[in-house]
Scaffold this motif. Structure first.
Motif, PDB file in Angstrom:
ATOM      1  N   ASP A   1      20.119  16.934   7.830  1.00  0.00           N
ATOM      2  CA  ASP A   1      20.213  17.707   6.259  1.00  0.00           C
ATOM      3  C   ASP A   1      19.097  18.014   5.859  1.00  0.00           C
ATOM      4  N   PRO A   2      18.510  19.393   5.305  1.00  0.00           N
ATOM      5  CA  PRO A   2      17.734  19.173   4.326  1.00  0.00           C
ATOM      6  C   PRO A   2      17.072  18.507   3.678  1.00  0.00           C
ATOM      7  N   ARG A   3      18.539  18.361   2.557  1.00  0.00           N
ATOM      8  CA  ARG A   3      18.540  17.685   1.579  1.00  0.00           C
ATOM      9  C   ARG A   3      18.339  16.594   0.957  1.00  0.00           C
ATOM     10  N   LEU A   4      18.322  15.389   2.538  1.00  0.00           N
ATOM     11  CA  LEU A   4      18.187  13.774   2.874  1.00  0.00           C
ATOM     12  C   LEU A   4      16.227  14.315   2.559  1.00  0.00           C
ATOM     13  N   LEU A   5      15.851  13.198   1.734  1.00  0.00           N
ATOM     14  CA  LEU A   5      14.034  12.780   1.297  1.00  0.00           C
ATOM     15  C   LEU A   5      14.300  11.435   2.688  1.00  0.00           C
ATOM     16  N   PRO A   6      13.272  12.032   3.196  1.00  0.00           N
ATOM     17  CA  PRO A   6      12.612  10.955   4.347  1.00  0.00           C
ATOM     18  C   PRO A   6      12.582   9.802   4.354  1.00  0.00           C
ATOM     19  N   PRO A   7      12.737   8.512   3.001  1.00  0.00           N
ATOM     20  CA  PRO A   7      13.076   7.394   3.289  1.00  0.00           C
ATOM     21  C   PRO A   7      13.938   7.277   3.923  1.00  0.00           C
ATOM     22  N   LEU A   8      15.223   8.003   2.154  1.00  0.00           N
ATOM     23  CA  LEU A   8      17.282   8.084   2.682  1.00  0.00           C
ATOM     24  C   LEU A   8      17.523   8.671   4.287  1.00  0.00           C
ATOM     25  N   LYS A   9      16.381   9.436   4.927  1.00  0.00           N
ATOM     26  CA  LYS A   9      16.886   9.702   6.345  1.00  0.00           C
ATOM     27  C   LYS A   9      16.685   8.793   7.305  1.00  0.00           C
ATOM     28  N   ALA A  10      15.207   8.160   6.831  1.00  0.00           N
ATOM     29  CA  ALA A  10      15.163   6.377   7.309  1.00  0.00           C
ATOM     30  C   ALA A  10      16.017   5.683   7.997  1.00  0.00           C
ATOM     31  N   LEU A  11      16.386   5.253   6.082  1.00  0.00           N
ATOM     32  CA  LEU A  11      17.782   4.370   6.394  1.00  0.00           C
ATOM     33  C   LEU A  11      19.208   4.511   6.940  1.00  0.00           C
ATOM     34  N   LEU A  12      18.983   6.478   7.036  1.00  0.00           N
ATOM     35  CA  LEU A  12      20.668   6.299   7.837  1.00  0.00           C
ATOM     36  C   LEU A  12      19.992   6.123   8.965  1.00  0.00           C
ATOM     37  N   ALA A  13      19.060   6.431   9.329  1.00  0.00           N
ATOM     38  CA  ALA A  13      18.318   6.496  10.664  1.00  0.00           C
ATOM     39  C   ALA A  13      18.610   5.311  10.996  1.00  0.00           C
ATOM     40  N   ARG A  14      18.638   4.288  10.620  1.00  0.00           N
ATOM     41  CA  ARG A  14      18.774   2.512  10.986  1.00  0.00           C
ATOM     42  C   ARG A  14      19.808   2.288  10.785  1.00  0.00           C
ATOM     43  N   LEU A  15      20.882   3.005  10.040  1.00  0.00           N
ATOM     44  CA  LEU A  15      22.257   2.244  10.563  1.00  0.00           C
ATOM     45  C   LEU A  15      23.002   2.837  11.774  1.00  0.00           C
ATOM     46  N   GLN A  16      22.418   3.817  12.139  1.00  0.00           N
ATOM     47  CA  GLN A  16      23.062   4.331  13.425  1.00  0.00           C
ATOM     48  C   GLN A  16      23.183   3.250  14.308  1.00  0.00           C
ATOM     49  N   VAL A  17      22.571   2.288  14.956  1.00  0.00           N
ATOM     50  CA  VAL A  17      22.523   1.244  15.686  1.00  0.00           C
ATOM     51  C   VAL A  17      23.821   0.805  15.280  1.00  0.00           C
ATOM     52  N   ALA A  18      24.211   0.560  14.250  1.00  0.00           N
ATOM     53  CA  ALA A  18      25.569   0.443  13.945  1.00  0.00           C
ATOM     54  C   ALA A  18      27.133   0.706  13.882  1.00  0.00           C
ATOM     55  N   VAL A  19      26.279   2.533  13.777  1.00  0.00           N
ATOM     56  CA  VAL A  19      27.654   2.921  13.862  1.00  0.00           C
ATOM     57  C   VAL A  19      28.174   3.063  15.132  1.00  0.00           C
ATOM     58  N   VAL A  20      27.375   3.146  16.263  1.00  0.00           N
ATOM     59  CA  VAL A  20      27.334   3.664  17.739  1.00  0.00           C
ATOM     60  C   VAL A  20      28.152   2.130  18.204  1.00  0.00           C
ATOM     61  N   ARG A  21      27.850   1.193  17.644  1.00  0.00           N
ATOM     62  CA  ARG A  21      27.964  -0.389  18.404  1.00  0.00           C
ATOM     63  C   ARG A  21      29.629  -0.502  17.636  1.00  0.00           C
ATOM     64  N   LEU A  22      29.586   0.387  16.476  1.00  0.00           N
ATOM     65  CA  LEU A  22      31.414   0.384  16.041  1.00  0.00           C
ATOM     66  C   LEU A  22      31.843   1.509  17.282  1.00  0.00           C
ATOM     67  N   ALA A  23      31.519   2.669  17.053  1.00  0.00           N
ATOM     68  CA  ALA A  23      31.715   3.729  18.156  1.00  0.00           C
ATOM     69  C   ALA A  23      32.684   2.859  19.365  1.00  0.00           C
ATOM     70  N   ARG A  24      32.422   2.212  19.668  1.00  0.00           N
ATOM     71  CA  ARG A  24      32.803   1.778  20.899  1.00  0.00           C
ATOM     72  C   ARG A  24      33.943   0.703  20.846  1.00  0.00           C
ATOM     73  N   SER A  25      34.141   0.099  19.743  1.00  0.00           N
ATOM     74  CA  SER A  25      35.787  -0.534  19.525  1.00  0.00           C
ATOM     75  C   SER A  25      36.577   0.023  18.750  1.00  0.00           C
ATOM     76  N   ASP A  26      36.054   1.175  18.044  1.00  0.00           N
ATOM     77  CA  ASP A  26      37.249   1.845  17.177  1.00  0.00           C
ATOM     78  C   ASP A  26      37.612   3.244  17.397  1.00  0.00           C
ATOM     79  N   ALA A  27      37.830   3.945  17.785  1.00  0.00           N
ATOM     80  CA  ALA A  27      38.427   4.918  18.086  1.00  0.00           C
ATOM     81  C   ALA A  27      38.824   6.087  16.940  1.00  0.00           C
ATOM     82  N   ASN A  28      39.301   5.448  15.882  1.00  0.00           N
ATOM     83  CA  ASN A  28      39.539   6.467  14.948  1.00  0.00           C
ATOM     84  C   ASN A  28      38.143   6.783  13.682  1.00  0.00           C
ATOM     85  N   LEU A  29      36.455   6.530  14.707  1.00  0.00           N
ATOM     86  CA  LEU A  29      35.527   6.945  13.953  1.00  0.00           C
ATOM     87  C   LEU A  29      35.787   8.525  14.116  1.00  0.00           C
TER      88      LEU A  29
END
Length: 673
Positions: free
Chosen positions: A276-304
């Motif tokens: 998304d072009p509206r995300l500033l670089p530091p915010l984008k980097a922070l959300l990229a780090r959060l992807q690890v937790a989101v992927v783990r959650l997806a393995r056990s939460d079908a609703n995601l």
């Protein structure tokens, strides 16, 4: 090149063009009003201002252009005192809507010329990209001058609004001539390369895909996207079809997403979020780090991957919406927010098997943090605005309290001076406490409770025990009366006569007599109807606190927040007249305003970004604080309703980060069919 245009020379040319522009607009408005019967009711007001229009327009415009030439923002307003507040009400909001209408007409009429001029001004200033609010001859300046020129005579707000609308096309044609003259200077100086080098850095393909995805009447959903991916991956290809690039045989699914679409869909969705072009670089980097937790959650939460209201997506949307309110990555407030979020992200990453509940808890802490920060930024201003709001309620409160106290004391054994005091001075005591401290403040409740204490003290005392209780209450009762009188600076002579009468009544009670002589007792009120009944003291006190509808202030104030582009605001049901559906939609949207949320809104010729920092008890007054803490915008609910119905306010997260990603991926699937 020695004769190349400069910022100063282009502004000088614009000032030179001002007299010709004013004459053109004058004549074109007259033609517009004469040619359309729907405008005939505006002719009388126009005739009264016509002779002075050109002079008024130029007088209002030239200082704005001169401020631009000095490098100042001509539309910015500074507040000298942080407690100086006034309100944007419905009348002012209607003017803002009219100004926005003129700006839109000019931009539609002279889009190409404005693009060229914006890029050249950005290059002359050394700015990386062209921003609309940094164009020193932007349409907003001329629209503001037009409003001033059309305000020289008294008119009804609606009539002036319609006159501004009628003047929008004449103004647009005149501005096209002015902008064309400026662009001619650019072409003569061969500045085409400068124009091209500062074009807006936007991916046109991405914007087009997103626009196409939004053509449907219903927005795409995450669950709908998951179903489409499954259908797409299981659909057989046409007979004899094979994909050379991937080696997919005839009859196999086209591999836009892999067959195991869950993990792949999440990966593609998250990639689209981070793109998304509206995300500033530091915010984008922070959300990229959060992807690890989101992927783990997806393995056990079908609703995601099926529920768009999942707390995981809510957390991403809230963080992104707040971060997108800032234009610079080095903004200290953004950096402070990122440091706070870093702790929340790390906590989610550290959990081996995260859950939706953990993401919900993180989202709640983020909401609480943003609300607390907004309230801290606005604390002093909110106090001033709260007092301003309550001051507008003084008269309705006074009237209501007078009625209720009169009803409550009708049959009470009050002497004539005390009764008059209760229905006049003590009403003022309660109202003053409400205005200064709040409708349900301890100070106001204390004054209201004093009424009960007084009436209870005038009950008969048939035995020594009841008389002893009365003796114990009297000092506090008298002190409460004196304190209330001090609060409204009641003259000593007036309060002493009341005190003397009250002491005489209490003296009778302490001698075992009734508070009033038999002849002085109040006459019982006649029945009010077959089904009427006397209200209990508790019911009367509740009615004392009923709030009448606020009278909207006619004052207004504004300070500008720089915006690089105009947001697209979906009007939806809001502009559908006075239908029940429209009223319901508008009410629901306004009720959804929350402290800490960021919004785009149009006030005094400019779009600005501001955060809701305070909402009044009545829900009728709102305080917005801009990116600069000194930029405060106080609006009434009626003004916000006016802006909403004309598409001039939108929540920053109304078109959420996740929704934009879903829309784009859905369009990718459509393109692959």
């Amino acid at each position: 090149m020695s004769n190349a245009p400069t910022l100063q020379s282009l502004l000088t040319e614009a000032m030179t063009q001002a007299p010709g522009l004013s004459r053109h607009v004058l004549n074109a408005i007259q033609d517009e009003l004469d040619s359309r019967p729907k405008h005939f009711h505006l002719l009388d007001g126009w005739r009264r201002m016509r002779a002075r229009f050109a002079n008024d327009f130029e007088t209002a415009l030239l200082p704005l252009l001169q401020a631009s030439a000095r490098g100042e923002d001509p539309l910015q307003r500074k507040l000298d005192d942080i407690n100086s507040l006034s309100l944007v009400d419905d009348r002012q909001a209607l003017q803002d809507v009219a100004v926005a209408h003129v700006i839109h007409a000019v931009e539609e009429h002279a889009r190409a010329e404005l693009h060229q001029l914006g890029n050249v001004f950005a290059a002359l200033r050394g700015t990386a990209r062209a921003l609309k609010n940094e164009n020193p001859v932007r349409p907003a300046l001329f629209a503001q001058a037009l409003l001033v020129a059309l305000s020289s005579v008294e008119m009804e707000p609606q009539a002036r609004y319609e006159l501004m609308q009628a003047a929008s096309q004449p103004m647009a044609s005149g501005m096209l001539r002015l902008y064309s003259a400026l662009c001619a200077q650019l072409r003569a100086a061969d500045l085409s390369q400068m124009v091209a080098s500062h074009a807006a850095r936007v991916d046109p393909d991405a914007e087009l895909r997103l626009a196409l995805a939004r053509r449907s009447t219903q927005p795409a959903t995450l669950d709908g996207l998951a179903r489409r991916v499954h259908e797409h991956n299981t659909r057989p290809a046409p007979l004899g079809h094979a994909t050379a690039a991937t080696g997919v045989a005839a009859g196999a699914a086209t591999p836009v997403f892999r067959a195991g679409h869950g993990p792949d869909l999440l990966s593609r969705l998250y990639d689209q979020i981070l793109a998304d072009p509206r995300l500033l670089p530091p915010l984008k980097a922070l959300l990229a780090r959060l992807q690890v937790a989101v992927v783990r959650l997806a393995r056990s939460d079908a609703n995601l991957l099926h529920k768009q209201d999942h707390p995981t997506w809510g957390l991403l949307n809230r963080v992104a919406a707040h971060g997108m309110a800032f234009e610079r990555a080095d903004d200290e407030r953004l950096q402070s927010f990122l440091r706070f979020i870093e702790g929340e992200v790390q906590g989610l990453i550290d959990v081996a098997v995260p859950s939706a509940a953990l993401f919900q808890q993180a989202l709640s802490r983020v909401e609480a943090h943003l609300s607390s920060q907004a309230q801290q930024r606005s604390e002093r201003s909110a106090q001033a605005l709260g007092a301003l709001e309550r001051e507008t309620l003084r008269e309705p409160w006074r009237k209501l309290l007078h009625e209720q106290l009169a009803a409550q004391t009708t049959e009470a054994p009050l002497g004539p001076k005390l009764r008059r005091f209760m229905n006049t001075a003590w009403v003022e005591v309660i109202v003053q406490a409400m205005v200064l401290h709040g409708r349900e403040s301890d100070q106001a409740m204390m004054r209201i409770e004093w009424v009960d204490q007084l009436l209870e003290s005038l009950h008969d005392t048939p035995d020594e025990r009841s008389r002893q209780r009365l003796r114990q209450r009297l000092p506090g009762l008298i002190e409460g009366l004196r304190s209330g009188c001090d609060a409204i600076a009641l003259p000593e002579a007036q309060r002493e006569s009341v005190l003397q009468e009250l002491m005489l009544q209490h003296g009778r009670l302490l001698r075992g007599m009734s508070a009033l002589p038999e002849a002085a007792k109040p006459i019982e009120a006649s029945p009010r109807g077959p089904n009427s009944r006397e209200l209990s003291p508790e019911e009367l006190l509740q009615r004392l606190l009923i709030e009448r509808e606020s009278e909207m202030s006619t004052q207004w104030a504004h300070t500008r927040v720089n915006r690089g582009h105009l947001p697209t605001v979906p009007v939806q049901l809001y502009d559908q007249g006075d239908s029940p559906e429209a009223r319901s939609a508008v009410g629901a949207w306004l009720d959804g305003l929350h402290i800490g949320g960021w919004y785009h809104l149009f006030v005094q010729s400019s779009w600005l970004t501001a955060q809701v920092a305070w909402i009044s008890e009545s829900g009728q007054f709102f305080l917005f604080v801009g990116q600069d803490p000194d930029q405060r915008h106080s609006l009434t609910r009626a003004a916000l309703e006016r802006l909403l119905t004309h598409g001039l306010i939108t929540a920053l997260d109304e078109n959420s980060l996740v929704q934009r990603a879903v829309d784009t991926l859905m369009q990718d699937l459509d393109d692959a069919v």
